[in-house]
Design an enzyme around this catalytic site. Structure first.
Site, mmCIF file in Angstrom:
data_model
loop_
_atom_site.group_PDB
_atom_site.id
_atom_site.type_symbol
_atom_site.label_atom_id
_atom_site.label_comp_id
_atom_site.label_asym_id
_atom_site.label_seq_id
_atom_site.Cartn_x
_atom_site.Cartn_y
_atom_site.Cartn_z
ATOM 1 N N THR A 1 1.373 -1.409 -0.326
ATOM 2 C CA THR A 1 0.015 -0.188 -0.015
ATOM 3 C C THR A 1 0.573 1.144 -0.210
ATOM 4 O O THR A 1 1.735 1.180 -0.265
ATOM 5 C CB THR A 1 -0.786 0.091 1.136
ATOM 6 O OG1 THR A 1 -0.103 0.061 2.216
ATOM 7 C CG2 THR A 1 -1.772 -1.754 1.517
ATOM 8 N N CYS A 2 0.092 3.179 0.379
ATOM 9 C CA CYS A 2 1.430 3.461 0.105
ATOM 10 C C CYS A 2 1.808 3.751 1.363
ATOM 11 O O CYS A 2 3.037 4.046 1.380
ATOM 12 C CB CYS A 2 0.328 4.789 0.411
ATOM 13 S SG CYS A 2 -0.949 5.682 -0.945
ATOM 14 N N ASN A 3 2.266 3.158 2.399
ATOM 15 C CA ASN A 3 2.780 3.237 3.888
ATOM 16 C C ASN A 3 3.320 2.031 4.002
ATOM 17 O O ASN A 3 3.581 1.693 5.364
ATOM 18 C CB ASN A 3 1.357 3.342 4.584
ATOM 19 C CG ASN A 3 1.312 5.062 4.776
ATOM 20 O OD1 ASN A 3 2.110 6.076 4.302
ATOM 21 N ND2 ASN A 3 -0.117 5.634 5.199
ATOM 22 N N HIS B 1 0.462 -8.620 14.668
ATOM 23 C CA HIS B 1 0.318 -7.456 13.308
ATOM 24 C C HIS B 1 -0.585 -6.768 12.634
ATOM 25 O O HIS B 1 -1.129 -5.992 11.610
ATOM 26 C CB HIS B 1 1.931 -7.171 12.514
ATOM 27 C CG HIS B 1 2.424 -6.206 11.707
ATOM 28 N ND1 HIS B 1 2.892 -5.075 12.074
ATOM 29 C CD2 HIS B 1 2.125 -5.950 10.622
ATOM 30 C CE1 HIS B 1 3.257 -4.299 10.886
ATOM 31 N NE2 HIS B 1 2.846 -4.834 10.612
ATOM 32 N N SER C 1 -2.010 2.276 10.686
ATOM 33 C CA SER C 1 -2.126 3.314 9.795
ATOM 34 C C SER C 1 -1.520 4.218 10.144
ATOM 35 O O SER C 1 -1.506 4.791 11.150
ATOM 36 C CB SER C 1 -3.349 3.269 9.095
ATOM 37 O OG SER C 1 -3.774 2.237 8.818
ATOM 38 N N GLN D 1 -7.783 -3.351 0.857
ATOM 39 C CA GLN D 1 -6.508 -4.220 0.580
ATOM 40 C C GLN D 1 -5.826 -5.210 1.006
ATOM 41 O O GLN D 1 -5.314 -5.738 0.462
ATOM 42 C CB GLN D 1 -5.262 -2.888 0.700
ATOM 43 C CG GLN D 1 -6.046 -1.011 0.316
ATOM 44 C CD GLN D 1 -4.926 0.213 0.882
ATOM 45 O OE1 GLN D 1 -4.171 -0.434 1.811
ATOM 46 N NE2 GLN D 1 -4.795 0.955 -0.200
ATOM 47 N N ALA E 1 -8.585 9.815 -11.292
ATOM 48 C CA ALA E 1 -9.590 9.761 -11.029
ATOM 49 C C ALA E 1 -9.712 9.000 -10.240
ATOM 50 O O ALA E 1 -11.153 7.902 -10.495
ATOM 51 C CB ALA E 1 -10.427 10.492 -12.266
ATOM 52 N N GLY E 2 -9.057 8.238 -9.606
ATOM 53 C CA GLY E 2 -9.229 6.579 -9.017
ATOM 54 C C GLY E 2 -10.092 7.238 -7.509
ATOM 55 O O GLY E 2 -10.967 7.813 -7.387
#
Length: 401
Positions: free
Chosen positions: A44-46, A87, A97, A108, A174-175
């Protein structure tokens, strides 16, 4: 017993510059998981995390280092068994998060799990994680605004301007994340002026809901002069907006918020006069202001995660004793049936029925306490010892191949 292993890096230990190099698209993430055998890749992003069984830990660590293009010894975390499960439970619940309680992470986790065909251990721990994630969102208020990176981005814009009323926004991407960002910005009074996307049709779909004009990515430079805020969230592996795209004459100030990993916006934008750039790590300051009010809800979420981990531990421990219990009962039933067969021709059907009932009751009562004690021992370190002792005392190991 099969070991559960987690190897990963996240926003807790690695800056966005490193995380973006290790980030994977869903197809690439599932391909990496399959290459490691029985594994799930959550990217993911993180975070980019590899959950696996067996002895592939070093291969997983090497794969992440190869993605990052550098050694990761200082930032890579490795967890095993109960710690790895806890975890994952905390991740699915939104407790780990960047924005505690954010809603996107559960989807996700589900997508990463469904992208592969995990073995029994991974299947169990991921199904528990998904169940827990739903419980935390239902039974606590940890997901209250800002509950996502998108809402935190809107909160950051509001902090910068004080009031978003009348502020014009360019959305790049635009997601789903762009859609959430648009919703949060509009709810705070901002005006969506443009939506830029690789597919102009997708951009048009978003503008029909939130207003604004759809434009192509190539047209970004021409509309920057007319906006106050740029929020970018594409999945492009390369920069989408460069410092050279910014015109010299424009509305001041111009704020850029990059919530994409890999990053969409050129870091050099921060060096331009009147331009201010924030990336996903900068959202931590926004999150910090919301934590105090969520502390009690987060504690409740942590309690639910701990309870789920105990259930996972009990299930794993039962894998040692349940086969022994089943073998013991099967052996006892075999002996009972054999002895009843010896008198089959010497008793009436009525008498045989009574013998069946009485001997069955005796067997159940005799095995009840050992069964209970073995299940109790299963959650302790002695569970395997109890199981081995029972197999040895009753000769059950002779039935095993």
């Amino acid at each position: 017993m099969t070991q559960l292993t987690l190897v990963g890096l996240s926003h807790h230990v690695a800056p966005v510059e490193l995380r973006e190099r290790a980030a994977l698209e869903p197809a690439a993430a599932s391909a990496l998981a399959r290459s490691l055998g029985d594994a799930v890749c959550l990217s993911t992003c993180n975070r980019t995390e590899l959950y696996l069984t067996g002895d592939g830990e070093e291969h997983a660590a090497a794969a992440l280092a190869e993605l990052a293009g550098e050694p990761l010894d200082d930032v890579l975390y490795r967890l095993h068994d109960d710690e790895a499960a806890l975890h994952l439970f905390r991740v699915a619940a939104g407790l780990d998060s960047l924005v505690p309680g954010e809603g996107e992470i559960l989807g996700q986790v589900r997508a990463a799990y469904e992208a592969v065909e995990p073995g029994p251990l991974l299947d169990r721990v991921f199904r528990q994680a998904l169940t827990l994630g739903k419980r935390v969102r239902t039974e606590t208020a940890i997901g209250e605004s800002p509950a996502s990176v998108s809402s935190a981005a809107a909160a950051l814009a509001a902090q910068v301007f004080g009031d978003l009323a009348g502020r014009r926004v360019l959305l790049v991407g635009a997601g789903r994340i762009g859609e959430l960002a648009a919703s949060n910005l509009v709810s705070r009074g901002a005006e969506i002026a443009y939506v830029a996307n690789r597919s102009v049709d997708a951009a048009r779909d978003l503008t029909t809901r939130f207003g604004g004009e759809p434009v192509s990515l190539d047209a970004i430079g021409s509309v920057l002069v007319d906006v106050d805020v740029v929020v970018s969230s594409t999945s492009s592996p390369e920069l989408v907006v460069h410092a050279t795209d910014v015109p010299e004459r424009r509305r001041h100030p111009l704020f850029f918020i990059d919530i994409a990993v890999p990053r969409d916006l050129d870091p050099q934008l921060a060096r331009l006069d009147g331009c201010f750039l924030y990336d996903i790590d900068d959202l931590e300051a926004v999150v910090a202001e919301t934590l105090e009010g969520r502390r009690a809800e987060a504690e409740r979420g942590e309690q639910l995660a701990a309870e789920e981990m105990q259930r996972f531990r009990a299930w794993r421990a039962s894998l040692d004793v349940v086969p022994a219990i089943a073998s013991l009962r099967a052996r006892a039933e075999e002996i009972r049936s054999a002895e009843l067969a010896k008198v089959a021709g010497r008793v009436t059907d009525d008498e045989r029925a009574k013998l069946e009932s009485v001997t069955s009751q005796i067997l159940n009562k005799l095995l009840h306490l050992p069964t209970v004690r073995m299940k109790e021992a299963a959650v302790s370190a002695d569970g395997a010892l109890y199981a081995d002792a029972v197999r040895h005392l009753f000769g059950l190991e002779e039935d095993r191949p």
